[in-house]
Design a protein around this motif. Structure first.
Motif, PDB file in Angstrom:
ATOM      1  N   ILE A   1       0.841  -1.183   0.000  1.00  0.00           N
ATOM      2  CA  ILE A   1       0.000   0.000   0.000  1.00  0.00           C
ATOM      3  C   ILE A   1       0.880   1.237   0.000  1.00  0.00           C
ATOM      4  O   ILE A   1       1.728   1.404   0.867  1.00  0.00           O
ATOM      5  N   VAL A   2       0.688   2.078  -1.009  1.00  0.00           N
ATOM      6  CA  VAL A   2       1.457   3.308  -1.122  1.00  0.00           C
ATOM      7  C   VAL A   2       0.473   4.451  -1.298  1.00  0.00           C
ATOM      8  O   VAL A   2      -0.288   4.474  -2.263  1.00  0.00           O
ATOM      9  N   ASN A   3       0.437   5.361  -0.380  1.00  0.00           N
ATOM     10  CA  ASN A   3      -0.417   6.528  -0.504  1.00  0.00           C
ATOM     11  C   ASN A   3       0.170   7.491  -1.521  1.00  0.00           C
ATOM     12  O   ASN A   3       1.397   7.572  -1.695  1.00  0.00           O
ATOM     13  N   LYS A   4      -0.683   8.215  -2.171  1.00  0.00           N
ATOM     14  CA  LYS A   4      -0.210   9.196  -3.132  1.00  0.00           C
ATOM     15  C   LYS A   4       0.615  10.258  -2.406  1.00  0.00           C
ATOM     16  O   LYS A   4       0.130  10.877  -1.447  1.00  0.00           O
ATOM     17  N   PRO A   5       1.835  10.453  -2.792  1.00  0.00           N
ATOM     18  CA  PRO A   5       2.695  11.396  -2.056  1.00  0.00           C
ATOM     19  C   PRO A   5       2.225  12.838  -2.226  1.00  0.00           C
ATOM     20  O   PRO A   5       1.731  13.232  -3.277  1.00  0.00           O
ATOM     21  N   LYS A   6       2.390  13.590  -1.134  1.00  0.00           N
ATOM     22  CA  LYS A   6       2.053  15.006  -1.209  1.00  0.00           C
ATOM     23  C   LYS A   6       3.134  15.787  -1.935  1.00  0.00           C
ATOM     24  O   LYS A   6       2.902  16.904  -2.381  1.00  0.00           O
ATOM     25  N   LYS A   7       4.320  15.195  -2.025  1.00  0.00           N
ATOM     26  CA  LYS A   7       5.398  15.796  -2.793  1.00  0.00           C
ATOM     27  C   LYS A   7       5.993  14.731  -3.697  1.00  0.00           C
ATOM     28  O   LYS A   7       5.734  13.543  -3.548  1.00  0.00           O
TER      29      LYS A   7
ATOM     30  N   TYR B   1       9.677   9.737 -15.359  1.00  0.00           N
ATOM     31  CA  TYR B   1       9.736  10.105 -13.940  1.00  0.00           C
ATOM     32  C   TYR B   1       9.886  11.605 -13.746  1.00  0.00           C
ATOM     33  O   TYR B   1       9.618  12.126 -12.666  1.00  0.00           O
ATOM     34  N   GLY B   2      10.280  12.312 -14.790  1.00  0.00           N
ATOM     35  CA  GLY B   2      10.405  13.759 -14.667  1.00  0.00           C
ATOM     36  C   GLY B   2       9.102  14.499 -14.839  1.00  0.00           C
ATOM     37  O   GLY B   2       8.994  15.671 -14.455  1.00  0.00           O
ATOM     38  N   VAL B   3       8.084  13.841 -15.432  1.00  0.00           N
ATOM     39  CA  VAL B   3       6.819  14.533 -15.712  1.00  0.00           C
ATOM     40  C   VAL B   3       5.611  13.848 -15.089  1.00  0.00           C
ATOM     41  O   VAL B   3       4.508  14.395 -15.134  1.00  0.00           O
ATOM     42  N   TYR B   4       5.808  12.660 -14.512  1.00  0.00           N
ATOM     43  CA  TYR B   4       4.702  11.925 -13.900  1.00  0.00           C
ATOM     44  C   TYR B   4       4.945  11.706 -12.411  1.00  0.00           C
ATOM     45  O   TYR B   4       6.092  11.652 -11.960  1.00  0.00           O
ATOM     46  N   GLU B   5       3.851  11.571 -11.680  1.00  0.00           N
ATOM     47  CA  GLU B   5       3.867  11.002 -10.333  1.00  0.00           C
ATOM     48  C   GLU B   5       3.351   9.571 -10.446  1.00  0.00           C
ATOM     49  O   GLU B   5       2.314   9.333 -11.089  1.00  0.00           O
ATOM     50  N   TYR B   6       4.062   8.619  -9.828  1.00  0.00           N
ATOM     51  CA  TYR B   6       3.678   7.217  -9.910  1.00  0.00           C
ATOM     52  C   TYR B   6       3.256   6.712  -8.537  1.00  0.00           C
ATOM     53  O   TYR B   6       3.881   7.037  -7.514  1.00  0.00           O
ATOM     54  N   LEU B   7       2.203   5.908  -8.527  1.00  0.00           N
ATOM     55  CA  LEU B   7       1.701   5.320  -7.290  1.00  0.00           C
ATOM     56  C   LEU B   7       1.526   3.828  -7.487  1.00  0.00           C
ATOM     57  O   LEU B   7       0.734   3.388  -8.325  1.00  0.00           O
ATOM     58  N   LEU B   8       2.303   3.025  -6.759  1.00  0.00           N
ATOM     59  CA  LEU B   8       2.131   1.574  -6.766  1.00  0.00           C
ATOM     60  C   LEU B   8       0.962   1.241  -5.863  1.00  0.00           C
ATOM     61  O   LEU B   8       1.055   1.361  -4.644  1.00  0.00           O
TER      62      LEU B   8
END
Length: 837
Positions: free
Chosen positions: A106-112, A261-268
């Motif tokens: 479980i990985v929460n969407k990072p705030k940063k 990785y420079g333009v997207y946020e990734y959430l596992l």
């Protein structure tokens, strides 16, 4: 072409979606009755699924009947819902805490933005990058498979009142069929559909691929000669394994790009063991919502890091005009437990003219691709892959209806769509609307059967010699695939009170190889100082007299009486050999203000007119250009492509009264360069040389532009004939940032403008023998001691709402002194009306 591009967007009120067998819309809630964003919703026992949006809402459809819908989220118990109807709207699904996965991360969407070490999704991305060349058919020595494609267009977001206005008495029958396409009580009505079935053969050892068309059929308004085919090619086949995905002439960064990785946020989200295989489910989001990237999710296997499915869509805040949404799905299946091959692609474009609001009427473009009947590692003879079936007629691949019903892809239920389209073709109101679209897109309107009047965009213009210029013409036209095409025009100037005219005829002599012969004759005023390189010698394509308001004075027109014969041989759609002969008589249109006087090489006598007879040969190479149609005038797709032109001109003295022997060459290279999320660089380099002494009309003036419009490959701050050369080199560089900069400037980013920069230069010389021949008012000056350059910046995508066709450029130049009349300005502002996405 700019007028045609504008008309193309007016067609955007037309589009279509394929009809679904099962459709469900609804919202997923948690135990507190709060909407659940990014929950998974799918049909049980299938790979057909979507994720809920930020408000927990979803729309899910299947081409086959489905009975059970499943909703899931990490840490919650899966909820199954039995579907009682084929169409279910406003379904509410509640999930409760309690699901136990075999293995869960479980990985929460990072705030940063997380660093690569912090984000567990990065390790999986590395695995995809390392293995992306080892997946799909490229793993096999050889392959062949069937590929079915359907592209459909139609009206979208129509309510019942609007639908009644369109179809009138046919409402009940149309509504009965399209009700399966209802979405939030809205209708999608089809107007055009194109289907193809192809067989694809490939040999990876030879690095060759052969594609054989087996069947094709078109249904709808396109058969009446419209340009819907250009819209239907909005989507080419998308390869998500490529770092960049080019759509609508814009480069989108793929979510699995090495630069992602420079333009997207990734959430596992999680990793689940399904069928004995561990699969990761990863979500991706734009770091900057206005950038040319996507949001969505994909599933990827653990060992070979192959995608099993991916769905992605554009963010609502993306900096694209005329686009409300783009949506893509791709599904893959495993073969021999290691190889993942594509099984189905689904592309959808949702376009509107004014806003991105969900309730605005617009149009849809939908494309379905179905891959089947894979045969691997059974190569054919090497020579087989060099074979090619060339389509030369529109009906060449027609098949009976039974053939289409026998295809595996028939489960897409296209027959109902075709029935609606056939009904609408004879609808008077629909035809009247499409007739208007034809006028706006082509510039011609029907006069009587087989004859049209136009060109409307050149009806009025103005210059110092003719005053107000009125121009009108006729052309033959029965369909897009006419084998013969002729046109004639006449023009009259209110100031010089002289009549001008031109005529042209072309005939498709042979389909295979494709050979076109043509002839033309004109007696008209031409601006030879603004002439660009042309690939044939029929009627001019660049009419520099077609200006309403111009800068400075434009007396520098030549009266040209010209007859030409043209022969075009196509080695392929993108490689042409053009041979022509041209006989022309040239004199100044207004001798009191402009002269082409020259000294006769033998007698020294001053002459004010010349006769020229040339033999010309050109080679035109356009790799990547999309060409369609089977008539004498083929049509071009809107995708940017390179163009390379090699042209040789031979002047023949004594032949048909020709006054000069001379040799002239021209070379032009035009190439767009996609630089991923950094934008698109458009480049044009041109070189030319005249090897002998000739009068002014036969030399190479540096291409000037005295309008206030943005004119490609010309110099905006030069007057006509400011520079005259016999040897020249020009280059134009124009970089479009596609919002990269403006998207990041606070407050300004709300304008949705896109920035661009440009630089162009001209270098050349004029020989003493050409200077000595001159007796005209024009003093020969060439940019030989110092390169002439223009540079500046601009903004495009200016407008209101979703319609942003305007552009403004701010231009400076380096110093130079004009020797032919008024000094040109050192700074200028130019405006463009260039509709694009």
């Amino acid at each position: 072409m700019r007028k045609l591009s504008y008309a193309l967007y007016l067609i955007f009120i037309f589009s279509i979606g394929l009809q679904a067998q099962t459709k469900v819309t609804g919202t997923v809630y948690d135990e507190m009755n709060e909407p659940m964003p990014f929950a998974s919703v799918y049909f049980k026992g299938t790979t057909i699924g979507v994720t809920t949006n930020e408000n927990g809402k979803f729309t899910l459809s299947s081409d086959t009947t489905q009975k059970v819908l499943v909703a899931s989220f990490v840490g919650y118990t899966n909820q199954e819902v039995v579907l009682k109807n084929e169409v279910t709207e406003n379904l509410k699904v509640k999930l409760t805490i309690g699901q136990e996965l075999q293995e869960v991360v479980i990985v929460n969407k990072p705030k940063k933005h997380l660093s690569k070490k912090e984000n567990p999704a990065y390790r999986i991305l590395q695995g995809i990058w390392a293995n992306k060349k080892k997946n799909g058919v490229k793993l096999a020595k050889a392959y062949d498979y069937e590929r079915y494609s359907s592209v459909s267009l139609g009206l979208s977001n129509l309510d019942s009142v609007f639908l009644r206005k369109i179809v009138g008495s046919g409402y009940d029958s149309v509504a009965e069929i399209v009700k399966e396409e209802r979405r939030q009580n809205k209708f999608i009505v089809p107007v055009y559909m194109k289907e193809t079935n192809e067989h694809v053969y490939g040999n990876n050892l030879l690095n060759k691929e052969r594609i054989d068309m087996e069947a094709e059929r078109n249904t709808g308004l396109n058969q009446r000669g419209f340009i819907f085919d250009r819209i239907s090619n909005t989507f080419t086949t998308i390869d998500v394994y490529e770092d960049d995905i080019v759509i609508l002439n814009k480069a989108f960064v793929s979510p699995i790009s090495t630069r992602g990785y420079g333009v997207y946020e990734y959430l596992l989200k999680d990793s689940i063991v399904e069928g004995g295989k561990k699969t990761y489910h990863i979500y991706f989001f734009p770091r900057e919502s206005a950038d040319l990237v996507f949001e969505g999710s994909f599933k990827v296997t653990d060992k070979n890091f192959a995608l099993t499915e991916i769905s992605m869509r554009t963010n609502k805040n993306i900096n694209l005009s005329l686009v409300r949404n783009l949506y893509f799905e791709k599904y893959f299946e495993t073969v021999n437990d290691t190889m993942y091959l594509p099984t189905r692609d689904y592309y959808e474009g949702d376009f509107t003219l004014f806003t991105k609001n969900d309730d605005e009427k617009g149009f849809y473009v939908k494309k379905n691709l179905v891959y089947s009947d894979y045969v691997l590692d059974q190569p054919k003879e090497d020579a087989f892959y060099d074979g090619k079936i060339v389509q030369t007629r529109g009906d060449q691949f027609d098949k009976e209806d039974q053939y289409w019903k026998s295809l595996r892809a028939s489960e897409l239920k296209t027959e109902e769509t075709r029935k609606v389209i056939q009904d609408l073709k004879s609808n008077r109101k629909v035809r009247s609307v499409t007739d208007i679209i034809t006028v706006l897109s082509s510039g011609y309107m029907g006069l009587f059967d087989g004859v049209q009047v136009g060109f409307l965009w050149q009806l009025l213009s103005n210059n110092n010699v003719e005053g107000l210029r009125i121009r009108a013409g006729l052309r033959t036209y029965k369909s897009d695939n006419d084998r013969f095409r002729a046109m004639v025009y006449g023009a009259y100037g209110t100031k010089d009170k002289k009549f001008k005219y031109g005529a042209e005829a072309k005939y498709l002599l042979s389909f295979k190889p494709r050979i076109v012969v043509g002839a033309s004759h004109l007696d008209d005023n031409l601006q030879l100082g603004g002439k660009l390189i042309e690939t044939d010698e029929l009627l001019p394509k660049n009419l520099n007299t077609n200006v309403i308001i111009g800068r400075g004075e434009n007396y520098f027109l030549s009266r040209v009486k010209r007859t030409s014969v043209n022969f075009d041989f196509a080695f392929s759609n993108n490689l042409h050999l053009n041979v022509s002969s041209v006989h022309q008589q040239i004199k100044a249109a207004d001798p009191t203000h402009f002269s082409i006087d020259y000294a006769d090489p033998l007698t020294g006598q001053t002459l004010s007119a010349l006769t020229d007879y040339t033999s010309n040969i050109s080679l035109i190479f356009t790799p990547g250009r999309y060409v369609y149609g089977f008539g004498v005038d083929q049509k071009l797709g809107t995708t940017l492509y390179p163009t390379i032109i090699l042209k040789y001109i031979r002047g023949n003295k004594g032949v048909f009264g020709g006054d000069f022997d001379y040799n002239k060459i021209q070379v032009s290279v035009n190439k767009p360069i996609f630089l991923s999320n950094f934008g698109t660089l458009k480049t044009n380099v041109e070189f030319g040389k005249v090897f002998d002494a000739v009068p002014l009309p036969l030399l190479n003036p540096v291409t000037a532009d005295q309008t206030f419009s943005v004119v490609p490959n010309s110099f905006s701050l030069l007057n006509y004939y400011d520079f005259v050369t016999d040897t020249y080199l020009t280059a134009h560089f124009e970089h479009h940032f596609n919002g990269l900069i403006m998207n990041r400037i606070p407050l300004l980013k709300k304008l949705k403008w896109r920035s661009l920069i440009f630089y162009r230069f001209a270098y050349g010389s004029i020989s003493q023998k050409n200077i000595d021949m001159n007796r005209s008012f024009i003093a020969y000056q060439a940019p030989s001691d110092k390169v002439y350059s223009e540079y500046g910046f601009g903004f495009e995508n200016i407008g209101y709402g979703n319609f942003r066709p305007f552009r403004v450029d701010f231009i400076w130049r380096n110093d130079f002194t004009a020797v032919n009349g008024k000094q040109s300005p050192g700074f200028g502002v130019r405006f463009g009306f260039i509709p694009e996405f």
